[in-house]
Design an enzyme around this catalytic site. Structure first.
Site, short mmCIF file in Angstrom:
data_model
loop_
_atom_site.label_atom_id
_atom_site.label_comp_id
_atom_site.label_asym_id
_atom_site.label_seq_id
_atom_site.Cartn_x
_atom_site.Cartn_y
_atom_site.Cartn_z
CD GLU A 1 57.17 27.36 2.34
OE1 GLU A 1 56.58 26.66 1.49
OE2 GLU A 1 58.33 27.11 2.69
CG HIS B 1 57.20 27.18 -2.80
ND1 HIS B 1 57.86 26.58 -3.83
CD2 HIS B 1 58.05 27.17 -1.74
CE1 HIS B 1 59.06 26.20 -3.43
NE2 HIS B 1 59.21 26.56 -2.16
CG HIS C 1 61.67 29.56 0.24
ND1 HIS C 1 62.87 29.12 -0.27
CD2 HIS C 1 60.82 28.52 0.14
CE1 HIS C 1 62.74 27.87 -0.66
NE2 HIS C 1 61.49 27.48 -0.44
#
Length: 189
Positions: A31, A87, A89
């Site tokens: 990530e 962020h 995934h």
């Protein structure tokens, strides 16, 4: 509410979103995580009040793996320009997990970017985890000024610091500088 600025978030600069997608892809299969910062829209040439996301702040010491990214909260600055987080995934799921929701409290918008990190592989969410709209704006970002100096600027600053400490350069004492013994400005040592 921020002082002297509209808190309305108008969108994200296309260049910033491109950076986020590229950084997420480079971090894959782990990530990627960062914090979103915004500038006043008027500074970017827009004729309306509000903010535009222009930067991503990556915190030193952030650790990540294929299922999570962790930031040491003690390292996160108290930044008035911070408007949320971003962020990735790596599994491509474009919705927040329960762990994501627990971190969404600070900021107005949180972006999740998913594999394969294409132009449409991202979503924005509010601090409750509900989907929100975030326009992608074509604006000219200000040039980075952090490293906007020359070697002459560094030499002048070192010379001034030496003089403040009472050190006189050899050539001002009528002496020749010995460049073979430590190089330029070695007399400051």
């Amino acid at each position: 509410m921020r002082l002297f600025r509209s808190s309305e978030l108008l969108g994200i600069a296309r260049e910033t979103l491109d950076f986020v997608r590229e950084a997420s892809e480079e971090s894959h299969p782990d990530e990627y995580m960062g914090f979103l910062r915004a500038e006043d829209a008027r500074k970017l040439g827009l004729e309306r009040s509000g903010q535009v996301i222009t930067d991503v702040l990556v915190i030193p010491g952030t650790t990540s793996n294929p299922v999570s990214a962790t930031v040491k909260t003690s390292m996160k600055p108290n930044d008035v320009q911070s408007v949320g987080s971003v962020h990735s995934h790596p599994n491509g799921v474009l919705r927040p997990s329960s762990a994501d929701l627990s971190t969404f409290g600070q900021g107005d918008v949180h972006i999740i970017v998913g594999a394969p990190y294409g132009p449409d592989d991202w979503r924005a969410f509010d601090n409750r985890g509900d989907p929100t709209t975030l326009d992608v704006l074509d604006v000219d970002l200000p040039e980075e000024r952090f490293f906007d100096f020359t070697q002459a600027d560094i030499d002048a600053e070192l010379l001034d610091e030496g003089r403040r400490r009472g050190v006189v350069p050899p050539e001002e004492q009528g002496l020749e500088r010995d460049d073979d013994d430590g190089g330029f400005l070695s007399w400051l040592r």
